[in-house]
Scaffold this motif. Structure first.
Motif, PDB file in Angstrom:
ATOM      1  N   THR A   1      -4.550   7.553  -3.310  1.00  0.00           N
ATOM      2  CA  THR A   1      -5.409   8.224  -4.272  1.00  0.00           C
ATOM      3  C   THR A   1      -6.560   8.826  -3.492  1.00  0.00           C
ATOM      4  OG1 THR A   1      -4.823   6.615  -5.953  1.00  0.00           O
ATOM      5  CG2 THR A   1      -6.798   7.910  -6.339  1.00  0.00           C
TER       6      THR A   1
ATOM      7  N   ALA B   1     -11.999   8.037  -5.718  1.00  0.00           N
ATOM      8  CA  ALA B   1     -12.091   7.359  -7.009  1.00  0.00           C
ATOM      9  C   ALA B   1     -11.974   8.368  -8.149  1.00  0.00           C
ATOM     10  CB  ALA B   1     -13.412   6.612  -7.104  1.00  0.00           C
TER      11      ALA B   1
ATOM     12  N   ALA C   1      -3.158  10.104  -8.257  1.00  0.00           N
ATOM     13  CA  ALA C   1      -2.418   9.656  -7.078  1.00  0.00           C
ATOM     14  C   ALA C   1      -1.629  10.812  -6.492  1.00  0.00           C
ATOM     15  CB  ALA C   1      -1.482   8.516  -7.459  1.00  0.00           C
TER      16      ALA C   1
ATOM     17  N   LYS D   1      -9.977   1.025   0.590  1.00  0.00           N
ATOM     18  CA  LYS D   1      -9.391   0.974  -0.753  1.00  0.00           C
ATOM     19  C   LYS D   1     -10.073   1.918  -1.737  1.00  0.00           C
ATOM     20  CE  LYS D   1      -7.682  -1.919  -4.358  1.00  0.00           C
ATOM     21  NZ  LYS D   1      -6.613  -2.818  -4.478  1.00  0.00           N
ATOM     22  N   THR D   2     -11.391   1.988  -1.730  1.00  0.00           N
ATOM     23  CA  THR D   2     -12.111   2.839  -2.680  1.00  0.00           C
ATOM     24  C   THR D   2     -11.735   4.305  -2.501  1.00  0.00           C
ATOM     25  OG1 THR D   2     -13.964   1.308  -2.665  1.00  0.00           O
ATOM     26  CG2 THR D   2     -14.401   3.508  -3.511  1.00  0.00           C
TER      27      THR D   2
ATOM     28  N   SER E   1      -7.053   4.016  -2.123  1.00  0.00           N
ATOM     29  CA  SER E   1      -6.264   3.010  -2.848  1.00  0.00           C
ATOM     30  C   SER E   1      -5.389   2.175  -1.917  1.00  0.00           C
ATOM     31  CB  SER E   1      -5.404   3.622  -3.972  1.00  0.00           C
ATOM     32  OG  SER E   1      -4.270   4.289  -3.442  1.00  0.00           O
TER      33      SER E   1
ATOM     34  N   THR F   1      -5.294  -0.822   0.728  1.00  0.00           N
ATOM     35  CA  THR F   1      -6.136  -1.968   1.077  1.00  0.00           C
ATOM     36  C   THR F   1      -6.344  -2.089   2.581  1.00  0.00           C
ATOM     37  OG1 THR F   1      -5.333  -3.120  -0.864  1.00  0.00           O
ATOM     38  CG2 THR F   1      -6.388  -4.466   0.816  1.00  0.00           C
TER      39      THR F   1
ATOM     40  N   ILE G   1      -0.721   2.611  -3.785  1.00  0.00           N
ATOM     41  CA  ILE G   1      -0.458   2.797  -5.216  1.00  0.00           C
ATOM     42  C   ILE G   1       0.949   2.388  -5.583  1.00  0.00           C
ATOM     43  CG2 ILE G   1      -2.168   4.591  -5.498  1.00  0.00           C
ATOM     44  CD1 ILE G   1       0.193   6.595  -5.355  1.00  0.00           C
TER      45      ILE G   1
END
Length: 129
Positions: A48, A51, A55, A101-102, A105, A107, A129
């Protein structure tokens, strides 16, 4: 009796040496394989791009030196930067980058040196995602 000892010693030596086999010419040798990759390594993955964004596909570039990655940079396909994240050594030949992640997406990214992947390295995107 004095001449018997050297003869017996020589016979024992010949007998013990006869059990040794010569080295085969086709014996396997341990060879270091050449690294099949060089930095930067680039590609695309699902993510993504920021924010609140839908996606889609994002681009990445892994930088480093020798066999050690130093950082991974993510960008949208239009070229907008989504950040650069450093790799840290998690175990010999295994490197982990996190904190994206922010923006993506994803980690974490796991980079490990392995010929099992066919390229000399594997890149795994964790928690996408």
């Amino acid at each position: 009796m004095r001449k018997l000892f050297p003869v017996a010693l020589m016979l024992c030596a010949i007998f013990s040496l006869s059990s040794f086999a010569p080295v085969r010419s086709d014996a396997p040798a341990i060879e270091k394989t050449a690294r099949r990759y060089s930095f930067p390594i680039s590609g695309t993955t699902d993510g993504t791009p920021g924010a609140g964004q839908p996606a889609g596909t994002i681009a990445y570039e892994i930088n480093g030196s020798g066999t050690i990655p130093s950082s991974i940079t993510f960008r949208t396909l239009s070229g907008t930067s989504l950040g650069t994240y450093p790799f840290s050594l998690s175990s010999p030949g295994n490197y982990l980058a996190g904190g994206m992640k922010t923006q993506t997406s994803i980690t974490a990214v796991y980079f490990h040196i392995s010929n099992a992947c066919g390229t000399g390295y594997c890149v795994e995107f964790i928690g996408g995602i």
